[in-house]
Design a protein around this motif. Structure first.
Motif, PDB file in Angstrom:
ATOM      1  N   UNK A  31       0.810  -1.216   0.000  1.00 62.21           N
ATOM      2  CA  UNK A  31       0.000   0.000   0.000  1.00 62.21           C
ATOM      3  C   UNK A  31       0.841   1.263   0.000  1.00 62.21           C
ATOM      4  N   UNK A  32       1.879   1.260   0.831  1.00 63.73           N
ATOM      5  CA  UNK A  32       2.748   2.433   0.896  1.00 63.73           C
ATOM      6  C   UNK A  32       3.491   2.681  -0.404  1.00 63.73           C
ATOM      7  N   UNK A  33       4.045   1.615  -0.977  1.00 62.50           N
ATOM      8  CA  UNK A  33       4.747   1.766  -2.255  1.00 62.50           C
ATOM      9  C   UNK A  33       3.791   2.205  -3.351  1.00 62.50           C
ATOM     10  N   UNK A  34       2.617   1.549  -3.373  1.00 64.93           N
ATOM     11  CA  UNK A  34       1.662   1.882  -4.425  1.00 64.93           C
ATOM     12  C   UNK A  34       1.259   3.350  -4.413  1.00 64.93           C
ATOM     13  N   UNK A  35       1.083   3.902  -3.199  1.00 60.04           N
ATOM     14  CA  UNK A  35       0.625   5.287  -3.117  1.00 60.04           C
ATOM     15  C   UNK A  35       1.748   6.285  -3.363  1.00 60.04           C
ATOM     16  N   UNK A  36       2.977   5.957  -2.932  1.00 61.58           N
ATOM     17  CA  UNK A  36       4.054   6.942  -2.968  1.00 61.58           C
ATOM     18  C   UNK A  36       5.085   6.725  -4.072  1.00 61.58           C
ATOM     19  N   UNK A  37       4.924   5.703  -4.919  1.00 61.12           N
ATOM     20  CA  UNK A  37       5.848   5.527  -6.049  1.00 61.12           C
ATOM     21  C   UNK A  37       5.871   6.735  -6.980  1.00 61.12           C
ATOM     22  N   UNK A  38       4.709   7.340  -7.329  1.00 57.63           N
ATOM     23  CA  UNK A  38       4.789   8.536  -8.181  1.00 57.63           C
ATOM     24  C   UNK A  38       5.666   9.637  -7.575  1.00 57.63           C
ATOM     25  N   UNK A  39       5.527   9.870  -6.273  1.00 57.36           N
ATOM     26  CA  UNK A  39       6.348  10.893  -5.617  1.00 57.36           C
ATOM     27  C   UNK A  39       7.815  10.478  -5.596  1.00 57.36           C
ATOM     28  N   UNK A  40       8.082   9.182  -5.416  1.00 65.86           N
ATOM     29  CA  UNK A  40       9.465   8.702  -5.413  1.00 65.86           C
ATOM     30  C   UNK A  40      10.104   8.871  -6.788  1.00 65.86           C
ATOM     31  N   UNK A  78      -3.746  -1.435  10.528  1.00 65.82           N
ATOM     32  CA  UNK A  78      -2.353  -1.358  10.967  1.00 65.82           C
ATOM     33  C   UNK A  78      -1.357  -1.467   9.813  1.00 65.82           C
ATOM     34  N   UNK A  79      -1.877  -1.577   8.584  1.00 66.43           N
ATOM     35  CA  UNK A  79      -1.021  -1.702   7.419  1.00 66.43           C
ATOM     36  C   UNK A  79      -0.957  -0.431   6.599  1.00 66.43           C
ATOM     37  N   UNK A  80      -1.693  -0.413   5.466  1.00 68.09           N
ATOM     38  CA  UNK A  80      -1.535   0.727   4.555  1.00 68.09           C
ATOM     39  C   UNK A  80      -2.098   2.032   5.099  1.00 68.09           C
ATOM     40  N   UNK A  81      -3.097   1.973   6.001  1.00 63.25           N
ATOM     41  CA  UNK A  81      -3.576   3.221   6.615  1.00 63.25           C
ATOM     42  C   UNK A  81      -2.432   3.943   7.322  1.00 63.25           C
ATOM     43  N   UNK A  82      -1.585   3.179   8.001  1.00 64.16           N
ATOM     44  CA  UNK A  82      -0.427   3.787   8.657  1.00 64.16           C
ATOM     45  C   UNK A  82       0.650   4.177   7.657  1.00 64.16           C
ATOM     46  N   UNK A  83       0.779   3.385   6.577  1.00 65.19           N
ATOM     47  CA  UNK A  83       1.813   3.665   5.579  1.00 65.19           C
ATOM     48  C   UNK A  83       1.553   4.979   4.852  1.00 65.19           C
ATOM     49  N   UNK A  84       0.289   5.279   4.552  1.00 64.62           N
ATOM     50  CA  UNK A  84      -0.028   6.487   3.785  1.00 64.62           C
ATOM     51  C   UNK A  84       0.505   7.742   4.463  1.00 64.62           C
ATOM     52  N   UNK A 143       7.490  11.114   6.457  1.00 63.73           N
ATOM     53  CA  UNK A 143       8.937  10.936   6.301  1.00 63.73           C
ATOM     54  C   UNK A 143       9.418  11.596   5.017  1.00 63.73           C
ATOM     55  N   UNK A 144       8.654  11.385   3.931  1.00 65.68           N
ATOM     56  CA  UNK A 144       9.043  11.982   2.651  1.00 65.68           C
ATOM     57  C   UNK A 144       8.996  13.492   2.663  1.00 65.68           C
ATOM     58  N   UNK A 145       7.999  14.062   3.360  1.00 65.33           N
ATOM     59  CA  UNK A 145       7.864  15.514   3.399  1.00 65.33           C
ATOM     60  C   UNK A 145       8.885  16.188   4.292  1.00 65.33           C
ATOM     61  N   UNK A 181      12.862   2.615   5.077  1.00 67.02           N
ATOM     62  CA  UNK A 181      12.032   2.125   6.179  1.00 67.02           C
ATOM     63  C   UNK A 181      11.149   0.969   5.715  1.00 67.02           C
ATOM     64  N   UNK A 182      10.640   1.065   4.494  1.00 67.67           N
ATOM     65  CA  UNK A 182       9.801   0.005   3.930  1.00 67.67           C
ATOM     66  C   UNK A 182      10.569  -1.320   3.837  1.00 67.67           C
ATOM     67  N   UNK A 183      11.851  -1.256   3.499  1.00 64.78           N
ATOM     68  CA  UNK A 183      12.649  -2.479   3.350  1.00 64.78           C
ATOM     69  C   UNK A 183      12.716  -3.274   4.650  1.00 64.78           C
TER      70      UNK A 183
END
Length: 447
Positions: free
Chosen positions: A267-276, A392-398, A404-406, A416-418
């Motif tokens: 979930x975290x990767x899926x949402x933030x890959x464009x920003x990465x 406890x998964x992607x809701x927290x990841x978003x 962290x990115x901002x 951190x994801x790794x």
């Protein structure tokens, strides 16, 4: 020329892989002594199509996040990424809260009625996202999308578990879950291309009509608990002890923990890959198209392969569903870390390998959920799992990866994801010890 060609490539890959999925589902029926129920294959393909648009809708928001951020927030707002991250939070909180309620309902009334109504609701809400004049309205539409998908999430896999025997259930779940990488990839591609050429609002408009059509088709399907003479079969009696036993099943609980960590990652990767990708100075249009192609090919083949391998190892390797899931995550981690440190285009190669192994668990882990829950509470088991992995998964990841990115950068966020990838794999390997006995207990009770 580039955008039409990329669109054509994605279409060709999708058609080829869809054909592969259909062929695999037909082949998978032959080895088993038990046959699937009447209408099982048509139900599988309809649910597969719905699941495809389910994940298109989820990831199209991720692809459009930079454009939405520019529309509603100032460029110097350091909290803008955290705020847009809460669009995902709005969706998943309502999704995880509504899923247990609608999951209980799915154990009692026609699942097709729930699924059809849910698909129509989320499709209308997706169209409303494109009409949003303010960020608050957009936030509200994502809440209704979450409620709609909360009705579909528990009912669909529990229905497939009822329609297909245990010998082929891993492959069937793999085919069903193949929509995750394909739908996610198409969401990135559609969002990236339509957002670039027509604006982000049109991306939401275009995915609404297919969803409405698929929702209407559900009302012409027959629940597997209804016989040919239209008499509703008496549902198995449920007791408090059934639910207590479910939540005391160690393999179920360990699976939920591992899936929660995996959902944080995906979930975290899926949402933030464009920003990465923007952080790595990659073109939004080209970068998201390449990432979409990688997700289609690597994610789809891996999802199908994971289910097939786990099914074939089941008789010889106890706990095969957890072995495949855990080893896949541990192999994915080093490839993911390498991606963060090598330049593009070489990074696309290691990203392909990381995504391949990240998706290897999709079919096996969901099959294990079905196999350790008795039919009477199976939809509830999936609903509770949905609540936990998203709460406890992607809701927290978003919000966390956005924070962290901002405040630091996306490189630190993905490092951190790794770490989370490793912990997910370790938990599945811990669960290997308990899965065979828990599965056997349910089979003996059902038999």
């Amino acid at each position: 020329m580039t955008a039409p060609f990329n669109r054509w490539v994605v279409s060709i890959v999708y058609d080829l892989q869809s054909a592969r999925s259909k062929l695999q589902s037909v082949i998978s029926m032959k080895p088993s002594g038990q046959k699937p129920m009447s209408g099982a294959r048509s139900a599988l393909f309809l649910l597969l199509a719905i699941n495809l648009f389910n994940y298109i809708d989820r990831q199209i928001l991720a692809a459009l996040e930079p454009d939405i951020r520019e529309t509603f927030f100032a460029a110097n707002d350091s909290n803008a990424m955290t705020k847009t991250g809460f669009l995902g939070v709005a969706f998943f909180i309502t999704y995880m809260v509504s899923a247990p309620i609608l999951g209980l309902l799915a154990d009692r009334i026609s699942r097709w009625l729930i699924i059809g109504s849910a698909v129509i609701l989320w499709s209308l809400a997706s169209g409303g996202s494109g009409l949003a004049a303010t960020f608050a309205i957009l936030f509200g539409t994502r809440i209704f999308v979450g409620i709609g998908e909360g009705g579909y999430g528990p009912a669909a896999p529990s229905m497939l578990s009822d329609l297909f025997p245990i010998e082929t259930r891993g492959r069937i779940m793999a085919i069903f879950c193949a929509a995750i990488p394909v739908g996610s990839a198409l969401g990135y591609v559609i969002g990236g291309l339509v957002g670039t050429h027509l604006g982000w609002r049109w991306a939401f408009y275009l995915i609404t009509p297919p969803g409405l059509l698929l929702g209407l088709l559900c009302f012409w399907q027959r629940d597997p608990r209804v016989r040919a003479d239209h008499v509703i079969q008496k549902s198995p009696r449920r007791s408090i002890s059934d639910y207590v036993h479910l939540f005391r099943t160690r393999s179920y609980l360990i699976n939920c923990i591992a899936q929660t960590l995996m959902t944080f990652v995906i979930g975290g990767l899926g949402f933030w890959v464009p920003a990465y990708l923007r952080y790595r100075h990659q073109s939004s249009d080209v970068g998201m198209t390449i990432f979409g192609l990688i997700t289609v090919v690597a994610g789809l083949v891996s999802t199908l392969l994971g289910g097939v391998i786990a099914d074939r190892l089941r008789s010889r390797l106890p706990g095969s569903y957890f072995w495949v899931s855990g080893i896949g995550m541990l192999i994915a981690c080093p490839f993911f870390v390498i991606t963060l440190y090598i330049p593009f285009p070489a990074a696309w190669v290691t990203m392909f390998l990381a995504i391949f192994f990240l998706f290897l668990n999709t079919g096996p882990s969901n099959t294990a959920l079905a196999n350790v829950s008795v039919p009477a509470v199976r939809a509830t088991a999936f609903a509770a799992n949905i609540f936990v992995i998203h709460a406890f998964g992607d809701v927290q990841a978003f919000w966390l990866l956005g924070y962290i990115g901002g405040h630091l950068n996306m490189h630190v966020a993905f490092l951190f994801v790794s770490v989370i990838i490793v912990f997910s794999g370790v938990f599945w390997l811990i669960g290997v010890k308990y899965l065979p006995a828990d599965t056997a207990a349910v089979e003996s009770q059902s038999g």
